[in-house]
Each structure stands twice: as structure tokens, then as C-alpha cells.
Write a protein that holds these residues in place. Structure first.
Motif, short mmCIF file in Angstrom:
data_model
loop_
_atom_site.label_atom_id
_atom_site.label_comp_id
_atom_site.label_asym_id
_atom_site.label_seq_id
_atom_site.Cartn_x
_atom_site.Cartn_y
_atom_site.Cartn_z
N GLN B 199 0.81 -1.22 0.00
CA GLN B 199 0.00 0.00 0.00
C GLN B 199 0.85 1.26 0.00
N TYR B 200 1.98 1.22 0.72
CA TYR B 200 2.74 2.45 0.93
C TYR B 200 3.90 2.58 -0.06
N SER B 201 4.39 1.44 -0.56
CA SER B 201 5.46 1.46 -1.56
C SER B 201 5.03 0.61 -2.74
N PRO B 202 4.13 1.15 -3.56
CA PRO B 202 3.53 0.33 -4.61
C PRO B 202 4.46 0.04 -5.78
N GLY B 203 5.60 0.74 -5.89
CA GLY B 203 6.49 0.51 -7.03
C GLY B 203 7.26 -0.79 -6.91
N VAL B 204 8.24 -0.94 -7.80
CA VAL B 204 9.05 -2.15 -7.76
C VAL B 204 10.30 -1.97 -6.91
N GLY B 205 10.50 -0.78 -6.35
CA GLY B 205 11.73 -0.50 -5.62
C GLY B 205 12.00 -1.51 -4.52
N VAL B 206 10.98 -1.74 -3.69
CA VAL B 206 11.18 -2.66 -2.57
C VAL B 206 11.42 -4.08 -3.09
N ASP B 207 10.80 -4.41 -4.22
CA ASP B 207 11.02 -5.75 -4.78
C ASP B 207 12.46 -5.91 -5.25
N TYR B 208 12.98 -4.89 -5.91
CA TYR B 208 14.42 -4.92 -6.25
C TYR B 208 15.25 -5.15 -5.00
N TRP B 209 14.90 -4.41 -3.96
CA TRP B 209 15.64 -4.50 -2.70
C TRP B 209 15.59 -5.94 -2.15
N ILE B 210 14.38 -6.52 -2.14
CA ILE B 210 14.24 -7.88 -1.60
C ILE B 210 15.15 -8.85 -2.34
N TRP B 211 15.08 -8.83 -3.67
CA TRP B 211 15.77 -9.89 -4.42
C TRP B 211 17.26 -9.63 -4.52
N THR B 212 17.67 -8.36 -4.51
CA THR B 212 19.11 -8.09 -4.45
C THR B 212 19.68 -8.66 -3.17
N LEU B 213 19.05 -8.31 -2.06
CA LEU B 213 19.55 -8.79 -0.77
C LEU B 213 19.51 -10.31 -0.70
N GLN B 214 18.43 -10.88 -1.19
CA GLN B 214 18.27 -12.34 -1.13
C GLN B 214 19.42 -13.02 -1.90
N LEU B 215 19.78 -12.45 -3.04
CA LEU B 215 20.87 -13.04 -3.83
C LEU B 215 22.22 -12.87 -3.13
N VAL B 216 22.48 -11.69 -2.59
CA VAL B 216 23.76 -11.52 -1.88
C VAL B 216 23.83 -12.50 -0.72
N ALA B 217 22.72 -12.62 -0.01
CA ALA B 217 22.71 -13.52 1.15
C ALA B 217 23.04 -14.94 0.71
N LEU B 218 22.44 -15.36 -0.39
CA LEU B 218 22.70 -16.71 -0.89
C LEU B 218 24.17 -16.88 -1.27
N GLY B 219 24.67 -15.94 -2.07
CA GLY B 219 26.06 -16.04 -2.52
C GLY B 219 27.03 -16.04 -1.35
N THR B 220 26.79 -15.17 -0.36
CA THR B 220 27.72 -15.08 0.76
C THR B 220 27.65 -16.33 1.62
N THR B 221 26.45 -16.90 1.78
CA THR B 221 26.35 -18.13 2.56
C THR B 221 27.13 -19.24 1.89
N LEU B 222 26.99 -19.37 0.57
CA LEU B 222 27.73 -20.42 -0.14
C LEU B 222 29.23 -20.22 0.05
N GLY B 223 29.67 -18.96 -0.08
CA GLY B 223 31.09 -18.67 0.12
C GLY B 223 31.53 -19.03 1.53
N GLY B 224 30.68 -18.73 2.51
CA GLY B 224 31.02 -19.02 3.90
C GLY B 224 31.19 -20.50 4.15
N ILE B 225 30.25 -21.29 3.64
CA ILE B 225 30.34 -22.75 3.79
C ILE B 225 31.67 -23.24 3.23
N ASN B 226 32.02 -22.71 2.08
CA ASN B 226 33.23 -23.13 1.40
C ASN B 226 34.48 -22.83 2.21
N ILE B 227 34.54 -21.63 2.76
CA ILE B 227 35.73 -21.26 3.51
C ILE B 227 35.83 -22.09 4.79
N LEU B 228 34.70 -22.30 5.46
CA LEU B 228 34.72 -23.14 6.67
C LEU B 228 35.24 -24.53 6.34
#
Ligand code: HEM
Ligand SMILES: [Cu+2]
Lengths: 146, 704
Positions: B199-228
Motif C-alpha cells: 500500500q505504501y510502496s507500490p512501485g518495484v523498488g522494494v522488490d528490487y531490494w528484496i531480491w538483491t539482498l536475497q541473492l547476496v545472502a545466498l552467494g555469501t552463505t555459499l562462500g562461507g560454507i566453502n571457507i569453513l
């Protein structure tokens, strides 16, 4: 880079898994989810009881998934699973426990307690309570109409 | 549709429409043209010089941890630059739009950015700097250095490593494309409930934000597992936990944090997505939702994340100080314990980001005390570094200057953090620019450590040193910029200037803002100095070539192999005798030995799957953002099928024969012999010199 590692099907996690285990894990979780959905949609249990029943269902589902799908046990050759579990349990307690504590303290200070109790007992009418019915976390029947 | 979508939606293009391209925007449209022209020039040059095969074979499909690390660092630097431009824009708007009489252009009442555009700029700035600049830069360094420091030939999972990189790249691409297609979130880098609701942020901005963060989180987790897994399983013979280089310990503690905390972020984002896509009510006001639960979930990840980024930086400082003090690190054990303690306590303090929620004196006191506890291990570290330098033979080269700068910033940031940890003070300055100045001090610790590391490890990776003069020039410009921007910011914070103002109402603050604007100009000069530094260094690289031990006073294992590091890292795995192996060997006169005999070694093959999967995750993120459902399904299916195919095919790897290794090693030794100050090495038989073991015993039949 040892030789056995090249063949993923030889890994102990893969060796441990069976189709029966996967189906069982899936079936149990799906069944518990259906039960929870039914209870929520049918409103057949009072809110507090509902909370308890759903929590129990979720707990059983988690255990079933850990055991059947993730094969986390405490055996010798899965030692790293145990390490992960040892790390996980305190973190789980910290996040859930402290969250529960901070929010119960918050509600003590920001919630109108008569509304709180009315949320627990549907019999009391929300209209009898002043002002704060739209506070976060407050809900029940005041909003469910629309 | 489960939620009402304002604006149109079509089955083919989702919410995408021509009107979403901001071709009338006076800032974005010219930028877009410039980017397109730049891209055409770059692609044209690659084609002209016939470099496509080289690029594909050597970089895009590589699983070599060093090249992946270099690509992580390039992404990080590019995003650092983008974030810097955002910062420049924020500062310029704030110095311009002061008081009711300030002018306005480009449709803005005051300044040159409309509130909506300004909101996007600061949101993107924060997200980019923390997750797409600092994080990839650090992950890149961990990728390059950790395997060499523990004497491994690659990561435990080379293919997963490539996958992590390309997913991170997809995230970077997604946030970049939000510049030109649609808009970005405008509610701050960590967002707030319920303003991110549909209702308050009807554009796609927040959606970009969600999926950008989601992808970084995924990539960094994979990297973390690997280093451990790499640190636990791939250490060279003789490297017990007590002999692990300190940067490896730092990476280990950081990645424990990453592995345990990123899932909390992914859950939080998943619930936000459920609200926005499925019409759920997790974080709405009313209907059973709870606003503060979002803030809570976010910071359960958010605070551990800030330690995830600072711990590797501490590790870098712990490597630079001893090398240029010519002394072993003071208090190795306490340093390790402090890293672990910081990692542990980082889980107990997240409420300090929302003391003002009003959870009451008991809760606030408990979290306040927990937060202050972090000061103890951090203090231990500061004293250890000071004692490392105490009575050392100090060399003030550029790398050392950056490390010392980081130390000072850590003191400032830590002290102001302690102030913020006191609820009574926090209630005064929360959401003021004082907080902004605090965490910039902290994040600048990381930036300083990173530039120190670029100078410190560059010769290891590329075989020649960077130019000292320009590196020092850059350091002093950058430090002047830091002082000019952040000292006034602390002062404005005390005066009550709130953060994220696109219009500054108090004309009394003008002079402070002027100083800050001047500071950002000085920063810009330091960026220029950095480009000159790269140019001059590459131009003169033949003059600045180095041997294995680039600094002559290095201590840890990475300085034992050639510079640049060959793709197999170590032809014969070294045997580790002591904590600072290279320093120990130098002391015992066995730093110039080389193996007499080479065995075959086993290396992983390149693969194109990782980059294709990265591309597909980008498409998935884009399709989810614009709600192009058919494209979501297609890309998701393609990802799953590709993963299954790759899992079943596996990678048998390939063999580098002993003879080939010998040839490459001899060439490397010949090259090193031509460098003036490097000494000759001589072969040792059986891998043993005197009574010390130099290499893994090659008489055994065990192959790696
Ligand atoms: C000595 C240790 C530290 C203490 C005691 C400390 C304390 C705090 C406190 C109390 C806040 C909340 C301020 C407010 O919003 O009212 C805060 C915010 C913040 N701190 Fe720290 N901090 C410490 C270290 C760090 C480190 C190492 C980093 C990152 C590298 C960091 C990054 C941040 C960030 C990013 C925020 C604010 C985020 C935002 O509101 O946008 N801090 N810190
Ligand atoms: Cu924090």
C-alpha cells in the motif's frame, strides 16, 4: 581432493538417504501442515489453544524434517552434523528466547491489557476497549471483519 | 492476483512497461547514454583484440580461487565506486538544500533531487556499501589468501566457489539495473515496516531490494560454507589449529557468523516477500501483523553481519602490523580468543539498534551491558596491535599507513559505539547523523584495512608492487576527506540533525555542511589518486617485480610460494613446522629450499555452469521483481535442471604431471633469479633439511 570425493553418491549423507525416508518426511510434514491449516481456518480451538497446538505441530514437523530429510543424527561419521547442532541449539534459544522476552516486555508497556485479554477470549467484545485496538500485534476480531 | 497492483500488469511483461524507463530524468538519461557508450567501447575493444576466448577460458569459467577472488574484488571496487557516487550525491543535496530560500532545479523544490529520488540514492548507498562493496571485497580476500595461507591447492568446493561469485555478481547487476529500469527502494537500506508494504510502496523498488539482498545472502552463505570446509579439511600437513595464520582464524570466525546469521535475513526477506506478493500480514499494522517483529528479525542478522565484515578486516590488520614491525604478532592466543568472543557476543546485542522501541529498562539494560561487553575483546585486539608495534622495527610504507589509520578509526568508532550502547544517550542521538558517523567510522576501518591489504597482497597475486608514492598520496587525501566529512557529522549529530534529510531546515548548520562537501571533494581526489596509482603501477610493473617474499619481512605461508602464485599454489605441499612458517624458515636458513622431486597433482576442471547459473538467478530476480511469472518459472526450472545435471556429472578433475610441474617451477625459479634482491634456492632431498621437514614427505605413496 581425495578420490572418493569425486563420486558424490559415495558420500555418507547420500548413502544414508532412502526414498522411503524422503517420502515419510514429506508426508509427515504435509500432514501436520494440513492439520494446522484446518485448525486455523475452522476457528475450532480458542486462540491460546490454537497457538499451542500449532507450536506442537511445528515442533514435530521440524524434528521429522531434521531426521528424515536432513539426516541429522548424532552418530560418529556424521560428526559435523553434531557440531552444527551444538552451534544451532544455543543460537535458537537466544534468538527465540530473547525475542520473546523483549516483546513480552514491550507489550506490557504498550498494549492495553484489557484488549490483550480480550484477544485471548473471543467472548469479550472488542468495542468495550478504548483506543488502542489497532496497535501492532493486536488483532483478533477487531480487524478480521474486513 | 493475491495483491492489488497499482498500474498495469500484462502476462507477457508483468509490470514492465516503457514508462518504467526514466528517459526524461535529467540525471539518469544522460548517465544511461554514457553507460551504453562505455559498454559498447569495452565490448568493442575485447572483440578488436580478440580476447573473448581468453576471457571465457581464463576468467568466466575459472574455478581457481585466486581468479575468483580477484573478480570478487573487482566487483567490490566497482560497487564501492558506485556507492561513492551515491555518497557524493547525498552530500551535494544536503549542502544545497538548506533553509527555505535555497534554490531548486530538476523539479525539486530545494536542491537537485526530489525526495523520492533522494530516498533511492541513500537506500542504494547503504545497501551497496555494506553488502555489495565491503562484503565482496572481504570475501574476495578470504578467497585468495585463506587457501594459500593454509597450504591448500584450492578451496574445498571449487565449483561452489564460482557459483557464489556469480550469484553475487547477479545481485550487483540487479541493483545496477534498477537505476535504469524502474526505481529502487526509497525507505533506507534496511527498510521499515509497514512502509515497505504494497500500500505504501507500490512501485518495484522494494522488490528490487528484496531480491538483491536475497541473492547476496545466498552467494555469501555459499562462500562461507566453502571457507569453513576449506579451513577445517584442507590444511597442509603439520598445520595444527595453533599454527593457523591469524587471518585464517579471522576468516573462520567471520564465516561462522555468516553461516549462522544470513538465514535470519533470508527468512525476514521471505516474509516481506510473502506480504508483498501473497498478501500476507506478517509485518502490516493490524490483521495480526507486527511491525517491530520485522526490525527484530532484520537486526538478528544485521548486527552479526557488521561483525562479519569487521572480523576479516581485523585479520588483515593482524597480518600487516607484524610484517612491518618485524615482530611476531603480540598475543596470538588472545587474538584468536577475542575473535571468537566477538563472534559469540555479536549474537546477543541486536536490540541496541532499536532501544527506542520501548521494551523497558530490564531489556534495554541487558542489551546495553551485552553490547558493552564487545568492547573487551575489541580492546584486547587494540592493545595487541599496539604491543606488536611497540619496540618493533617499523616501516611506514603505504600498507602500514592504512593499517594504522584503521586503528585510529576503530578507536573513534568503538568509543562512539560505547556511547550509543548506553540507552540514556541512545534515546538522544538515535536516528541522528551521530549514528551515521559512528558506523561510518566502523565501516571505514574496513575500507582502510582493505586498501592496506590491496597494497600488501597485490604483489603476491600479480607479481609486482604498487607504486608507493601514489599509494601514500591516496592515503593522505582519503584520510583528509575522512576527517573533513565525519568530524562535522559527529558535531551535527550532537546538535540534533536527523539522518536522511533531503531538506535541511536549520540554516545554522550550513557551514558544517560546507566543510563536509569540501571533504567529499577531497575524497574524490583520492579516488583519482587511486586510478593514477593503478595506471602508474601497471606502467612500471617491470621495475617493481618481486620474488616469493615480496616484503622481505613476511611471516605467513602465502609468502613461500611464487609471486604471482601459480594456479596450483604449491607444487609440493609444504610441511608446517611453526606458527609463522616463513619467518621461521628464514630464521633457520631454510627459506631457499626447493623440492627435488615432483609428484603428479590433481586439479579441478573449469566449468561454464556456474556463470550460467549466475545469469539465470539474475533473470529470476528480475522476473520476480517485475512479476513476470512465466519467466520466473522458466528460469527457476532451468536452474534446477542445470544443478541436477551438474551434480550427476560431477567433475573428475585432471592431472598435472610431475614433469610438467617441474618445468613450470623451474621457469618460475628462473624468473625469480632475475629479480635483483632475491636469492638462489637449492633443491633438498626427501623434503628434509637438517632436522626440519620442509615439504610433505614425497617418498610416501599417498597422493593428494
Ligand atoms: C565496539 C563495538 C560497537 C558498539 C558498542 C556499537 C554500538 C552501536 C549501537 C548502539 C548502534 C545503534 C545506534 C542507533 O541506531 O541508535 C550502532 C549502530 C550501527 N553500528 Fe555499531 N557498534 C559497534 C561496532 C560496530 C561495527 C564493528 C560495525 C560495522 C563494521 C558497526 C556498524 C553499525 C551500523 C551499520 C549501525 C547502524 C545501522 C543503521 O542504523 O543504519 N558497529 N552501533
Ligand atoms: Cu549493532
Amino acid at each position: 581432493m581425495s578420490h572418493g570425493a569425486a563420486d558424490p553418491t559415495m558420500h555418507p549423507e547420500v548413502q544414508l538417504s532412502t526414498s522411503k525416508g524422503y517420502f515419510l518426511g514429506f508426508a509427515i510434514s504435509a500432514f501436520l501442515m494440513l492439520v494446522a491449516t484446518f485448525l486455523v481456518t475452522s476457528h475450532s480451538v480458542p486462540p491460546f489453544g490454537l497457538l499451542m497446538v500449532i507450536s506442537v505441530c511445528a515442533g514435530i514437523a521440524v524434528i521429522a524434517q531434521i531426521y528424515f530429510l536432513l539426516h541429522i543424527d548424532i552418530s560418529e561419521h556424521n560428526i559435523w552434523n553434531t557440531v552444527a547442532l551444538v552451534l544451532f541449539i544455543p543460537l535458537f534459544l537466544i534468538t527465540i528466547g530473547l525475542t520473546w522476552w523483549m516483546f513480552s516486555q514491550l507489550y506490557l508497556r504498550t498494549m492495553d491489557m484489557s484488549v490483550m485479554s480480550s484477544a485471548m477470549q473471543p467472548a469479550v467484545h472488542a468495542s468495550a476497549t478504548p483506543g488502542m485496538a489497532a496497535m501492532p500485534g493486536m488483532n483478533a476480531h477487531t480487524d478480521s471483519g474486513n | 492476483m493475491l495483491v492489488d497492483l497499482p498500474g498495469g500488469w500484462s502476462p507477457l511483461l508483468g509490470r514492465l512497461a516503457w514508462s518504467q524507463i526514466p528517459y526524461a530524468n535529467p540525471i539518469l538519461a544522460p548517465l544511461f547514454v554514457a553507460v551504453v557508450i562505455g559498454a559498447i567501447i569495452v565490448l568493442g575493444l575485447i572483440t578488436y583484440y580478440g580476447k573473448w576466448t581468453y576471457l571465457w577460458k581464463e576468467w568466466l569459467t575459472t574455478v581457481d580461487h585466486k581468479k575468483l577472488g580477484v573478480m570478487y574484488i573487482i566487483i567490490g571496487l566497482v560497487m564501492l565506486f558506485r556507492g561513492f557516487i551515491d555518497g557524493l550525491m547525498i552530500r551535494t543535496q544536503q549542502v544545497w538544500a538548506v533553509g527555505p530560500h535555497s534554490s531548486g532545479v530538476f523539479g525539486s523544490l530545494h536542491g537537485y533531487l526530489t525526495p523520492f529520488h533522494f530516498g533511492q540514492v541513500y537506500s542504494a548507498h547503504g545497501l551497496i556499501m555494506i553488502l555489495l562493496a565491503a562484503t565482496p571485497l572481504l570475501v574476495g580476500f578470504m578467497n585468495i589468501i585463506v587457501p594459500i595461507q593454509i597450504g591448500a591447492r584450492d578451496m574445498a568446493y571449487p565449483y561452489l566457489n564460482a557459483l557464489g561469485l556469480w550469484i553475487t555478481a547477479a545481485a550487483a547487476a540487479l541493483i545496477m539495473i534498477s537505476l535504469f529500469v524502474g526505481d529502487f527502494a526509497h525507505n533506507g537500506w534496511f527498510e521499515y515496516a509497514p512502509i515497505f508494504e504494497m500500500q505504501y510502496s507500490p512501485g518495484v523498488g522494494v522488490d528490487y531490494w528484496i531480491w538483491t539482498l536475497q541473492l547476496v545472502a545466498l552467494g555469501t552463505t555459499l562462500g562461507g560454507i566453502n571457507i569453513l570446509a576449506t579451513v577445517i579439511k584442507m590444511r597442509a600437513p603439520g598445520m595444527t589449529w595453533g599454527k593457523l595464520p591469524i587471518f585464517v582464524w579471522a576468516s573462520l570466525s567471520a564465516n561462522v557468523i555468516a553461516l549462522t546469521s544470513f538465514p535470519a535475513l533470508q527468512v525476514a526477506l521471505g516474509l516481506v516477500a510473502a506480504d508483498r506478493y501473497l498478501g500476507a500480514h506478517f509485518f502490516t499494522a493490524g490483521m495480526g501483523g507486527n511491525l517491530m517483529l520485522y526490525t527484530n528479525l532484520f537486526w538478528i542478522w544485521g548486527h552479526p553481519e557488521v561483525y562479519f565484515v569487521i572480523l576479516p578486516a581485523f585479520g588483515m590488520m593482524s597480518e600487516i602490523f607484524p610484517t612491518f614491525s618485524e615482530k611476531p604478532l603480540f598475543g596470538y592466543i588472545t587474538m584468536v580468543l577475542a575473535s571468537m568472543a566477538i563472534a559469540g557476543v555479536s549474537w546477543l546485542v541486536w536490540l541496541h539498534h532499536f532501544f527506542t522501541m520501548g521494551a523497558g529498562p530490564y531489556v534495554n539494560t541487558a542489551f546495553s551491558v551485552a553490547t558493552m561487553l564487545v568492547g573487551i575483546p575489541t580492546g584486547v585486539k587494540v592493545f595487541n596491535w599496539a604491543f606488536t608495534m611497540y619496540r618493533g622495527r617499523l616501516t611506514f610504507n603505504a600498507a602500514m599507513l592504512w593499517a594504522i589509520g584503521a586503528l585510529f578509526l576503530l578507536l573513534i568508532g568503538g568509543m562512539t559505539g560505547m556511547m550509543l550502547a548506553i540507552p540514556a544517550i541512545n534515546y538522544m542521538v538515535h536516528n541522528s547523523v551521530f549514528v551515521v558517523a559512528h558506523f561510518h567510522s566502523m565501516l571505514l576501518v574496513i575500507v582502510y584495512a582493505i586498501f592496506g591489504s590491496v597494497l600488501y597482497w597485490f604483489p603476491k597475486v600479480f607479481g609486482f608492487k604498487l607504486d608507493e608514492f601514489w599509494a601514500k598520496t591516496m592515503f593522505w587525501l582519503f584520510s583528509a576527506g575522512t576527517a573533513l566529512v565525519f568530524v562535522p557529522m559527529y558535531m551535527l549529530g550532537f546538535m540534533g540533525m536527523t539522518r536522511r534529510l533531503e531538506y535541511v531546515f536549520n540554516t545554522g548548520w550550513q557551514s558544517y555542511l560546507d566543510v563536509m562537501e569540501f571533504g567529499i571533494v577531497v575524497y574524490t581526489l583520492s579516488v583519482l589518486a587511486f586510478f593514477i596509482l593503478l595506471y602508474v603501477s601497471v606502467r612500471d610493473h617491470a621495475k617493481n617485480r618481486v620474488g616469493a617474499d615480496a616484503w622481505g619481512t613476511s611471516r605467513s605461508l602465502e609468502w613461500m610460494t611464487h609471486s604471482p602464485v601459480p594456479f596450483y599454489n604449491f607444487a609440493v605441499l609444504p610441511h608446517i613446522n611453526e606458527r609463522d612458517e616463513v619467518a621461521w624458515r628464514r630464521q633457520h636458513g631454510i627459506d631457499n629450499v626447493r623440492p627435488e622431486h615432483y609428484d603428479d597433482i590433481h586439479m579441478p576442471n573449469n566449468t561454464g555452469v556456474a556463470i550460467i547459473l549466475g545469469g539465470l538467478t539474475f533473470v529470476l530476480g528480475f522476473a520476480l521483481t517485475w512479476r513476470i511469472w512465466w519467466l520466473c518459472i522458466v528460469s527457476l526450472l532451468a536452474i534446477i535442471v542445470l544443478m541436477i545435471i551438474r551434480s550427476f556429472r560431477g567433475d573428475p578433475g585432471y592431472i598435472v604431471t610431475g614433469a610438467e610441474l617441474q618445468r613450470m617451477e623451474e621457469e618460475a625459479y628462473r624468473r625469480e633469479a632475475q629479480i635483483a634482491d632475491s636469492h638462489h634456492s637449492h633443491p633438498v632431498s626427501g623434503g628434509v633439511v637438517g632436522n626440519a621437514m620442509a615439504y610433505q614427505r614425497n617418498d610416501s605413496s599417498k597422493r593428494l
